[in-house]
Design an enzyme around this catalytic site. Structure first.
Site, PDB file in Angstrom:
ATOM      1  N   LYS A  95       0.845  -1.204   0.000  1.00 52.07           N
ATOM      2  CA  LYS A  95       0.000   0.000   0.000  1.00 52.07           C
ATOM      3  C   LYS A  95       0.881   1.255   0.000  1.00 52.07           C
ATOM      4  O   LYS A  95       2.083   1.174   0.258  1.00 52.07           O
ATOM      5  CB  LYS A  95      -0.903  -0.024   1.238  1.00 52.07           C
ATOM      6  CG  LYS A  95      -0.146  -0.002   2.562  1.00 52.07           C
ATOM      7  CD  LYS A  95      -1.046  -0.368   3.733  1.00 52.07           C
ATOM      8  CE  LYS A  95      -0.269  -0.361   5.050  1.00 52.07           C
ATOM      9  NZ  LYS A  95      -1.058  -0.907   6.159  1.00 52.07           N
ATOM     10  N   TYR A 102      17.629  29.179   8.234  1.00 58.33           N
ATOM     11  CA  TYR A 102      16.430  29.902   8.679  1.00 58.33           C
ATOM     12  C   TYR A 102      16.378  29.971  10.191  1.00 58.33           C
ATOM     13  O   TYR A 102      16.618  28.985  10.877  1.00 58.33           O
ATOM     14  CB  TYR A 102      15.171  29.193   8.183  1.00 58.33           C
ATOM     15  CG  TYR A 102      14.917  29.372   6.701  1.00 58.33           C
ATOM     16  CD1 TYR A 102      14.696  30.635   6.155  1.00 58.33           C
ATOM     17  CD2 TYR A 102      14.892  28.268   5.861  1.00 58.33           C
ATOM     18  CE1 TYR A 102      14.457  30.789   4.804  1.00 58.33           C
ATOM     19  CE2 TYR A 102      14.645  28.405   4.505  1.00 58.33           C
ATOM     20  CZ  TYR A 102      14.431  29.676   3.984  1.00 58.33           C
ATOM     21  OH  TYR A 102      14.191  29.823   2.654  1.00 58.33           O
ATOM     22  N   ARG A 149     -10.571  -0.508  14.991  1.00 60.48           N
ATOM     23  CA  ARG A 149     -10.547   0.392  13.836  1.00 60.48           C
ATOM     24  C   ARG A 149     -11.513  -0.240  12.837  1.00 60.48           C
ATOM     25  O   ARG A 149     -12.707  -0.015  12.938  1.00 60.48           O
ATOM     26  CB  ARG A 149      -9.106   0.532  13.322  1.00 60.48           C
ATOM     27  CG  ARG A 149      -8.905   1.690  12.385  1.00 60.48           C
ATOM     28  CD  ARG A 149      -7.447   1.835  11.975  1.00 60.48           C
ATOM     29  NE  ARG A 149      -6.917   0.624  11.348  1.00 60.48           N
ATOM     30  CZ  ARG A 149      -5.664   0.481  10.913  1.00 60.48           C
ATOM     31  NH1 ARG A 149      -4.798   1.465  11.071  1.00 60.48           N
ATOM     32  NH2 ARG A 149      -5.265  -0.637  10.345  1.00 60.48           N
ATOM     33  N   MET A 153      13.548  23.552   2.296  1.00 61.41           N
ATOM     34  CA  MET A 153      12.753  22.785   1.326  1.00 61.41           C
ATOM     35  C   MET A 153      13.636  21.939   0.407  1.00 61.41           C
ATOM     36  O   MET A 153      13.319  20.792   0.114  1.00 61.41           O
ATOM     37  CB  MET A 153      11.894  23.737   0.478  1.00 61.41           C
ATOM     38  CG  MET A 153      10.919  22.987  -0.423  1.00 61.41           C
ATOM     39  SD  MET A 153       9.980  24.087  -1.483  1.00 61.41           S
ATOM     40  CE  MET A 153       8.964  24.960  -0.309  1.00 61.41           C
TER      41      MET A 153
HETATM   42  C1  LIG Z   1      -0.288  -1.906   6.812  1.00 62.99           C
HETATM   43  C2  LIG Z   1      -0.886  -3.200   7.228  1.00 62.99           C
HETATM   44  C3  LIG Z   1      -0.095  -4.357   7.375  1.00 62.99           C
HETATM   45  C4  LIG Z   1       1.429  -4.316   7.296  1.00 62.99           C
HETATM   46  O1  LIG Z   1       1.943  -3.714   8.464  1.00 62.99           O
HETATM   47  P1  LIG Z   1       3.525  -3.619   8.739  1.00 62.99           P
HETATM   48  O2  LIG Z   1       3.602  -3.109  10.128  1.00 62.99           O
HETATM   49  O3  LIG Z   1       4.052  -2.654   7.747  1.00 62.99           O
HETATM   50  O4  LIG Z   1       4.074  -4.978   8.553  1.00 62.99           O
HETATM   51  C5  LIG Z   1      -0.740  -5.551   7.620  1.00 62.99           C
HETATM   52  N1  LIG Z   1      -2.080  -5.612   7.767  1.00 62.99           N
HETATM   53  C6  LIG Z   1      -2.872  -4.526   7.660  1.00 62.99           C
HETATM   54  C7  LIG Z   1      -4.337  -4.660   7.850  1.00 62.99           C
HETATM   55  C8  LIG Z   1      -2.296  -3.285   7.418  1.00 62.99           C
HETATM   56  O5  LIG Z   1      -3.082  -2.195   7.354  1.00 62.99           O
END
Ligand SMILES: *Cc1c(COP(=O)(O)O)cnc(C)c1O
Length: 361
Positions: A35, A255, A130, A303
């Site tokens: 993701k 800065y 969640r 930046m």
């Molecule tokens: C992001 C995520 C993972 C992976 O988590 P890591 O800590 O990066 O290994 C696994 N399961 C779900 C549901 C997630 O949202």
């Protein structure tokens, strides 16, 4: 001369990390979590570099569509699933596997007339609070999904751990017990473990594991680095020195003039800043590698540039290579200096930073 800010991606390290995780979870299939553009590494190149992954996971349906359009053929789970008819239809059309976590989704599935049924991951909320169903809703949803023509049978079962990176405490055991009790008697494939679950919790190793951060060679644990588990960093964030200046004691740098030289100082300017995703909150003293030697960041991150103290780095010259994190400098260490976590640093690398695949060695 190295190019300006770029992220060097070591795809052999990625494959190595997958192999290490397989050794740690020898009886599990691996769903590689890619993701958020594979945690900033680039979802399509990472997916292509993992032909051995049994499946992938993304957060959102459009991320899955992008992978299919790029020709990725493995199974793809969508961790947030869908919240409309249109998004459900996309799952069916692109053969994406939604996580089903709400009664609204079950209703949409029952009402759908899909070209092809979808494989679903039914999610229990075992304590993270969640996404996911509570215990009773889970049972009812499982019953409904088992009868639903839009669902390829049988549904897969999953949950997510909220505290797997804490090795003390009872939260994870409690979540694991709850999930076990909930799914006992259902002959279904199950998935629990993220990276921390995979590396630290034997009881979380079910038919499927879902590592993300560890695949990229970064530790999920606050007080460890990836090397402790034999993992190698995939991303090395690099740039080059573009100026070197002699400053006098009392001169203020950058800065706000936050940093004032205590001695005569050789100061270097490196071409990277928060516009590239280098954290603005990195404190003076954050390590930076110049020609492989550790030197401290001084002054505020701007930046497009940072300033470093090269006084102890006599031979440095314009054009020399600068490493911000990765090989030789764990991103975990930078995260601690910037009061953040490695996940954020990796995800925040901006599109301006060219991703360059490291030549095979
Ligand atoms: C992001 C995520 C993972 C992976 O988590 P890591 O800590 O990066 O290994 C696994 N399961 C779900 C549901 C997630 O949202």
């Amino acid at each position: 001369m190295p190019p300006a800010a770029h992220a060097l991606l070591d795809m052999e390290a990625l494959a190595h990390n997958l192999a290490i995780l397989r050794v740690r979870a020898p009886h599990s299939k691996v769903m590689a979590v890619i993701k958020a553009n594979a945690y900033g590494h680039g979802a399509v190149p990472v997916a292509r570099a993992l032909p051995g992954a049994d499946a992938f996971a993304v957060a959102r349906v459009d991320e899955g569509v992008t992978l299919r359009d790029a020709g990725i053929r493995q199974r793809i789970a969508v961790l947030q699933g869908f919240i409309s008819r249109e998004e459900l239809a996309l799952h069916s059309r692109y053969d994406l596997e939604p996580v089903v976590h709400s009664a609204m989704q079950v209703g949409l599935l029952e009402a759908a007339a899909l070209d092809a049924p979808v494989t679903v991951w039914l999610k229990l909320d075992s304590g993270m609070h969640r996404l996911g169903f509570g215990s009773e809703e889970f049972e009812a949803s499982h019953r409904r999904l088992s009868l639903c023509h839009s669902v390829r049978q049988p549904p897969f079962l999953m949950t997510h751990l909220a505290n797997a990176d804490e090795l003390e405490g009872t939260d994870t055991e409690r979540q694991l017990d709850l999930f076990d009790r909930q799914v006992a008697g259902l002959q279904r494939e199950r998935s629990i473990a993220n990276s921390a679950g995979l590396l630290a919790w034997q009881n979380a190793l079910t038919e499927w594991v879902r590592p993300g951060i560890a695949l990229y060679g970064v530790s999920p644990f606050p007080n460890r680095t990836a090397a402790d588990d034999g993992l190698k960093p995939v991303m090395t964030l690099r740039t080059r020195l573009i100026a070197i200046k002699q400053l006098n004691a009392g001169d203020a740098v950058g800065y706000g003039g936050d940093w004032v030289c205590r001695h005569n100082t050789v100061m270097g300017v490196a071409a990277i800043g928060y516009g590239d995703g280098y954290p603005r909150h990195a404190r003076s003293g954050t390590p930076v590698l110049v020609n492989g030697q550790k030197v401290p960041l001084i002054g505020r991150v701007s930046m497009d540039m940072i300033t470093v103290d090269l006084t102890e780095c006599g031979k440095a010259k314009i054009g020399d290579a600068v490493t911000l994190w990765g090989e030789g400098l764990p991103v975990e260490e930078i995260a601690r200096h910037a009061d953040t976590i490695p996940y954020v640093l990796l995800c925040n690398v901006t599109p301006r930073v060219k991703r360059v695949t490291k030549a095979r060695g």
